[in-house]
Write a protein that holds these residues in place. Structure first.
Motif, short mmCIF file in Angstrom:
data_model
loop_
_atom_site.label_atom_id
_atom_site.label_comp_id
_atom_site.label_asym_id
_atom_site.label_seq_id
_atom_site.Cartn_x
_atom_site.Cartn_y
_atom_site.Cartn_z
N GLY A 131 -44.27 61.17 -9.66
CA GLY A 131 -43.49 59.94 -9.82
C GLY A 131 -43.63 58.97 -8.68
N ARG A 132 -44.17 59.44 -7.55
CA ARG A 132 -44.38 58.56 -6.40
C ARG A 132 -45.43 57.49 -6.72
NH1 ARG A 132 -43.25 60.07 -1.02
NH2 ARG A 132 -45.20 59.05 -0.38
N ASP A 192 -38.37 58.54 -10.32
CA ASP A 192 -38.11 59.95 -10.06
C ASP A 192 -38.79 60.83 -11.09
OD1 ASP A 192 -35.92 62.43 -9.50
OD2 ASP A 192 -36.25 61.01 -7.86
N GLU A 193 -38.93 62.09 -10.76
CA GLU A 193 -39.70 63.03 -11.58
C GLU A 193 -39.20 63.09 -13.02
OE1 GLU A 193 -41.04 67.76 -11.48
OE2 GLU A 193 -39.24 67.10 -10.42
N ASP A 194 -37.90 63.26 -13.20
CA ASP A 194 -37.37 63.42 -14.56
C ASP A 194 -37.57 62.17 -15.40
OD1 ASP A 194 -36.54 66.02 -14.01
OD2 ASP A 194 -34.58 65.37 -13.28
N SER A 228 -37.34 48.89 -7.08
CA SER A 228 -37.64 50.30 -6.85
C SER A 228 -37.61 50.55 -5.35
CB SER A 228 -39.02 50.66 -7.42
OG SER A 228 -39.47 51.90 -6.91
N SER A 243 -34.89 60.99 -4.63
CA SER A 243 -33.77 61.88 -4.96
C SER A 243 -33.74 63.12 -4.08
CB SER A 243 -33.91 62.33 -6.42
OG SER A 243 -35.10 63.09 -6.59
N GLU A 275 -42.56 64.05 -2.18
CA GLU A 275 -41.11 63.92 -2.02
C GLU A 275 -40.65 62.60 -2.61
OE1 GLU A 275 -37.65 64.05 1.44
OE2 GLU A 275 -39.76 64.40 1.97
N LEU A 276 -39.59 62.67 -3.41
CA LEU A 276 -39.06 61.51 -4.10
C LEU A 276 -37.75 61.06 -3.47
CD1 LEU A 276 -39.78 62.92 -7.66
CD2 LEU A 276 -41.15 61.22 -6.45
#
Length: 399
Positions: free
Chosen positions: A161-162, A122-124, A14, A155, A152-153
């Motif tokens: 998601g962090r 990531d968020e999705d 990751s 992507s 902020e990710l």
């Protein structure tokens, strides 16, 4: 709080793997002994040389290396806790479904220590139903899932998601070990398993209780520093017991009663989770009863009520917890039992819940308190249910 603690850190593939460097540095500064396992893909994100230099231990990646192999069983037994940070979406899916294609997963699946994970993706991917289902599964197995952070990710998107920040992860670890000592100096009596009421030297009256729930409670209590006496009924399951658990093996309801009454005066808490027989034969044949007539008539008498007897002896400074396994009028029967037996809490199981009951690895409980409060819990592993029960005991004790 972390000085001398043995922490096994897993790093997966990751972009957040760089944060593992700061986690290691923080843990070592606080006196922890850190060993690190990396998945092969994690090497693409962070250097094993950097990790080994900071941890002061060789980084383990491959199960087999030249003429040696990494003993994944012993690694999982060495650690006080296993932390996987970051844990990727892919590794989460493998952990949830029992896949084992690298050293990190081999250690995870054989670890006897608690496991804490810090997801990063990531968020999705984080919000996908499959990922959320896998996270729920890992939680039901008793793993400690740290919350993701929003920001902020990789992507470029902004959302959840962090991976939790290194200082946050270290704080979670400190709180975890602090919680492990919250019951230091406390003595606890726990009962577990069935009782066998002999008819003759061969046959007995019993039930399907495995003892898993009571053993999980005893282990959780000991894991928080308590000195536990576990009165365990008969059965064929082999259990692992935490240090701090003294096991007293019994067979019959009378033996369990005697063991409990003899220990109760010295304990702070008593958790009666055993499935004790309500009746026992009036007479026990010395020889095997031969099959003669069409019907065999057994005369049974009531066994001594352990929970009621302890309730009559209970002091104000003691907490008494009973269990109720019901098939109908569950809440009314559970509350009535709590009142009649002078218990402080009753843990209700309903056989109408398909994931609860004897011999299963999961359970679903509702806990009723003497003050009228109640807490309902979803289906969880018995280890996770044990944690909920112990949390409630501590809450009640400090109220």
């Amino acid at each position: 709080m972390l000085k001398g603690k043995k922490i096994l850190l897993g790093i997966t593939g990751s972009i957040a793997a760089y944060k593992a460097i700061l986690v290691i540095r923080g843990l070592v500064k606080k006196g922890a002994d850190v060993k690190v396992i990396m998945t092969p893909s994690a090497k693409d994100f962070v250097s094993p040389l950097t990790i080994s230099t900071l941890s002061k231990n060789e980084v383990l990646i491959d199960i087999f290396k030249e003429d040696s192999w990494a003993n994944h069983v012993m690694l999982g037994r060495w650690a006080d806790i296993m932390l996987i940070a970051p844990v990727s979406c892919n590794t989460i899916a493998k952990m949830a479904n029992g896949l084992c294609d690298n050293l990190l997963l081999s250690v995870y699946l054989s670890a006897t220590c608690p496991v804490m994970i810090a997801p990063a993706m990531d968020e999705d991917m984080w919000l996908h139903p499959a990922t959320q289902k896998n996270i729920s599964l890992l939680g039901s197995y008793g793993n400690i899932v740290l919350p993701v952070e929003k920001g902020e990710l990789a992507s470029g998107l902004v959302g959840p998601g962090r991976m939790a920040e290194p200082d946050t992860i270290i704080t979670y670890l400190e709180d975890y070990f602090k919680d492990r000592q919250v019951l230091a100096g406390k003595k606890v009596l726990v009962t577990a398993g069935p009782t066998y009421e002999h008819i003759d030297p061969v046959r007995f009256i019993g039930n399907h209780s495995s003892g898993k729930m009571g053993v999980a409670i005893a282990n959780d209590l000991a894991g928080r520093g308590a000195e536990v006496t576990l009165v365990l009924g008969p059965g064929n399951i082999s259990f692992n017991f935490n240090s701090g658990v003294k096991v007293v093996r019994v067979n019959s309801a009378r033996e369990m009663y005697d063991a409990c009454v003899n220990s109760f005066e010295d304990v702070n808490f008593a958790v009666m989770s055993a499935a004790v027989a309500d009746y026992t034969p009036v007479t026990v044949a010395n020889e095997k009863i031969k099959k003669k007539d069409e019907n065999l008539l057994l005369e049974l008498k009531k066994t001594k009520d352990i929970l009621k007897s302890l309730g009559e002896k209970k002091r104000e400074d003691q907490v008494l917890v009973g269990f109720a396994l019901e098939t109908n009028n569950e809440e009314a029967n559970a509350r009535q039992k709590m009142q009649q037996k002078n218990a402080d809490m009753i843990v209700l199981n309903s056989l109408r819940d398909k994931d609860a009951g004897f011999s299963k690895d999961t359970n679903k409980v509702t806990i009723y308190f003497k003050n009228g409060e109640e807490k309902k819990f979803d289906v969880k592993s018995k280890e996770a249910v044990a944690k909920d029960i112990v949390d409630c005991i501590i809450q009640y004790h400090h109220a």
